[in-house]
Design a protein around this motif. Sequence first.
Motif, mmCIF file in Angstrom:
data_model
loop_
_atom_site.group_PDB
_atom_site.id
_atom_site.type_symbol
_atom_site.label_atom_id
_atom_site.label_comp_id
_atom_site.label_asym_id
_atom_site.label_seq_id
_atom_site.Cartn_x
_atom_site.Cartn_y
_atom_site.Cartn_z
ATOM 1 N N GLN A 357 2.237 55.650 76.728
ATOM 2 C CA GLN A 357 2.770 56.578 75.726
ATOM 3 C C GLN A 357 1.951 57.860 75.580
ATOM 4 N N SER A 358 0.834 57.980 76.289
ATOM 5 C CA SER A 358 0.036 59.203 76.224
ATOM 6 C C SER A 358 0.803 60.367 76.849
ATOM 7 N N ALA A 359 0.688 61.532 76.236
ATOM 8 C CA ALA A 359 1.292 62.751 76.797
ATOM 9 C C ALA A 359 0.290 63.403 77.735
ATOM 10 N N VAL A 360 0.741 63.803 78.922
ATOM 11 C CA VAL A 360 -0.180 64.349 79.916
ATOM 12 C C VAL A 360 0.241 65.728 80.405
ATOM 13 N N ASN A 362 0.245 68.839 78.672
ATOM 14 C CA ASN A 362 -0.593 69.880 78.077
ATOM 15 C C ASN A 362 0.144 70.491 76.895
ATOM 16 N N PRO A 363 -0.281 70.116 75.674
ATOM 17 C CA PRO A 363 -1.461 69.325 75.350
ATOM 18 C C PRO A 363 -1.408 67.889 75.885
ATOM 19 N N VAL A 364 -2.615 67.388 76.152
ATOM 20 C CA VAL A 364 -2.788 66.000 76.549
ATOM 21 C C VAL A 364 -3.126 65.211 75.282
ATOM 22 N N ASP A 365 -2.318 64.171 75.004
ATOM 23 C CA ASP A 365 -2.442 63.454 73.732
ATOM 24 C C ASP A 365 -2.690 61.970 74.002
ATOM 25 N N LEU A 366 -3.804 61.445 73.480
ATOM 26 C CA LEU A 366 -4.109 60.027 73.636
ATOM 27 C C LEU A 366 -3.057 59.138 72.967
ATOM 28 N N ALA A 367 -2.425 59.646 71.930
ATOM 29 C CA ALA A 367 -1.375 58.896 71.221
ATOM 30 C C ALA A 367 -1.883 57.547 70.727
ATOM 31 N N GLY A 368 -3.068 57.548 70.116
ATOM 32 C CA GLY A 368 -3.598 56.335 69.510
ATOM 33 C C GLY A 368 -4.469 55.492 70.413
ATOM 34 N N MET A 369 -4.617 55.853 71.670
ATOM 35 C CA MET A 369 -5.403 55.034 72.587
ATOM 36 C C MET A 369 -6.879 55.012 72.214
ATOM 37 N N GLY A 370 -7.343 56.081 71.539
ATOM 38 C CA GLY A 370 -8.755 56.159 71.192
ATOM 39 C C GLY A 370 -9.215 54.995 70.339
ATOM 40 N N GLU A 371 -8.358 54.499 69.452
ATOM 41 C CA GLU A 371 -8.747 53.384 68.597
ATOM 42 C C GLU A 371 -8.808 52.077 69.384
ATOM 43 N N GLN A 372 -8.044 51.977 70.457
ATOM 44 C CA GLN A 372 -8.081 50.793 71.294
ATOM 45 C C GLN A 372 -9.241 50.856 72.290
ATOM 46 N N ARG A 373 -9.492 52.081 72.788
ATOM 47 C CA ARG A 373 -10.535 52.234 73.805
ATOM 48 C C ARG A 373 -11.170 53.610 73.641
ATOM 49 N N PRO A 374 -12.235 53.711 72.859
ATOM 50 C CA PRO A 374 -12.852 55.024 72.615
ATOM 51 C C PRO A 374 -13.264 55.755 73.897
ATOM 52 N N LEU A 375 -13.582 55.021 74.953
ATOM 53 C CA LEU A 375 -13.995 55.688 76.195
ATOM 54 C C LEU A 375 -12.848 56.456 76.840
ATOM 55 N N SER A 376 -11.627 56.258 76.341
ATOM 56 C CA SER A 376 -10.507 57.044 76.886
ATOM 57 C C SER A 376 -10.701 58.535 76.613
ATOM 58 N N TYR A 377 -11.422 58.865 75.544
ATOM 59 C CA TYR A 377 -11.752 60.280 75.308
ATOM 60 C C TYR A 377 -12.508 60.847 76.508
ATOM 61 N N ALA A 378 -13.514 60.138 76.947
ATOM 62 C CA ALA A 378 -14.329 60.609 78.067
ATOM 63 C C ALA A 378 -13.531 60.614 79.358
ATOM 64 N N ASP A 379 -12.692 59.604 79.553
ATOM 65 C CA ASP A 379 -11.889 59.551 80.777
ATOM 66 C C ASP A 379 -10.964 60.764 80.872
ATOM 67 N N ALA A 380 -10.322 61.100 79.760
ATOM 68 C CA ALA A 380 -9.394 62.236 79.771
ATOM 69 C C ALA A 380 -10.130 63.557 79.980
#
Length: 706
Positions: A357-360, A362-380
């Motif tokens: 469900q993340s938007a890729v 631009n803008p790129v939106d985690l769509a809530g993934m950060g709460e499940q996996r904070p390292l997704s911030y760094a990956d993106a």
Amino acid sequence: MRRDLTALFDPASVAVVGASDDPAKYGHAVASQALRAPGRRPVHLVNRRGGTVLGRTAATSLAEIGEPVELVVISVPGAGFEAAVDDALACGAKAVVAITAGFAEAGAAGLARQRAVAERVRAAGAVLVGPNCLGIADNTTELYLASDRFAPGGVALLSQSGNLALELQLRGTPHGLGFSRFVSLGNQADVTLVDLVEDCAWHEGTSAIAVYAEDFGDGRAFARAAATAGKPVVLLTAGRGSASARSAQSHTGALTSSADVVAAACRDAGVELVRTPREMTVVLAALSAGPGRRTQEPRTHEPRTHEPRTQGRRTAVFTDGGGHGAVAADAAEEAGLVVPELGAPTQERLRTVLWEQSAVGNPVDLAGMGEQRPLSYADAVGGLLGADEVDAVLMTGYFGGYAASEGGLGGGPAGGSVLAEGETRAAKEIVGHLASAPKPLVVQSMYPQSPSCRVLAEAGVPVFSATEDAARALVAMTGRGAAGPTGVPPLPPAAVPLRDPGYHGIRALLAAAGVPFPPAREVTDEAGLLAAAGEFDGPYVLKALHLLHKSDAGGVALRLADRDALLAAYRDMHARLGAPAYSVEAMADLTDGIELIVGVNHDPRFGPVAMVGLGGVLTETLRDVAFSLAPVPAERAEALLRGLRTAPLLAGVRGRPAVDVTAAAAVIERITTVAAAHPEIAEIEVNPLLVRPDGALALDARAVLH
């Protein structure tokens, strides 16, 4: 030649004349600061009553000290100022800081006193800051001669306002900004803003120069000094300079404002022009950042012109919530950045590290993934920094909230210790990605003081609480793009003064410099009219001369097919206007042409300033123009033309062919060079300059002498 200001910033000894125990007097504040570093150099306090000041024995005069003093601060009533300066020079002073007021700012008599004092100081081989200033400080040499303390750092602050300096210090503290130097400019009777910029350019402890100025003095010299400083210069100015006294006898004069002139000088010189102390702090924080900052290599002989790490403005907006992403994208575009849709390969790479469900796009939106996996911030962030189509990244939203909640700052989800730990790890991984792909990265966070945001800030990533600040910072960290090459062009040697400012005299002057015109003859009667018509074929143009706006007055007749039509137009025009002279010209082929305007005004601070834009009779209505210091090199002229709102017309629209912008730019260079070589010309204008697919042709010209 750069002036030697060593005695001003690193004197062997200091004396404060007018030192006082009275906290209400400025001599008390300066003396208190001067004593902060007693081991660095001798500090002498002088009070005409003697006794003790701040617990130290005070001399009654400089002569009583009994030894030379290299720098003297004078804070005495105006009546005793000249005598104090003479005493300072007599005791060998090489630098004087004049706190005393009541000179140029007080009127003609004060200006005369100020000039006389400055002449005496220069004759003695010394330098003078002020009068009417608030002192100086240099943290790199432990010189404290202002009323306030300045946190140490890399910014040299040159200001005509003491309170503004204090505000900048307060605003800069959260961003870790400090000051290498502070100089209160005062009246600039001797040491000028230009002198100080040139000296700070060579100062090893200064990484950026911040200026607040209300009077530039020699504005062009300031722009030249800033352009060659080798480090960022950020300018805040009230009213954008003094308005020029113009007669506005041309479109150029009517359209040019003092704000346009200052903005043009800053763009040409590569100076960051800001509107408020807050914006100045944002820009300084950005330019002092780590990855993506403007760097300065070790200096050998001359300052090096600074360049941004990237000149692209293609920005990826990364967020953990749709609202923040949309707002940040708007702010980025409004600031002058570009937020394009990412290409399919980049989107696919992002999908490998984000969830469905993340938007890729631009803008790129985690769509809530950060709460499940904070390292997704760094990956993106890592994926965006590694994409060739991305020049810069703006991260916005909640990042920092998990660690903030754990740290008791509030706002984060319950039971956030695991998330807080993951967020801090993500911040450290972002720093690692930035080291591998050093592109400008700016963060806007709802929790800018959180532990994870501090990890980013300590690594040199600018972090802001406001989205618009983050966007402005990113603009400062990226290139100038469409603004074209920077640099202040030298003025050409002065030419023989123009004697004939009439229409045909100006045409001849410009034509001699290579500006193309259609054939034309000046006439005063019907016989001359018919003789002129015999020298070149029709169709013809007839113009009544010595009128400001000829078209509005009915003083221009176009497409006169033959001699009979020309003669009829002349008789009608002469009956209505009674002009003393007329111009008969060959009618240019207007097919597929675009009309431009090129003008130059002589500004009292910045010298000749050029204006280019959409021309013709609607110039003042449409106001699609750009400005630059003259002469304008062809490369910069082309960049200005392609940056106009109506630039798409130049490239061809609705089946029309593109016009020869390169030819137009070459003509602009010739026109502005002529204007710059003739300081007696207050205004000169070519309108219209017709640009067709096969070249450029000047159709009208006028000038106004000082």
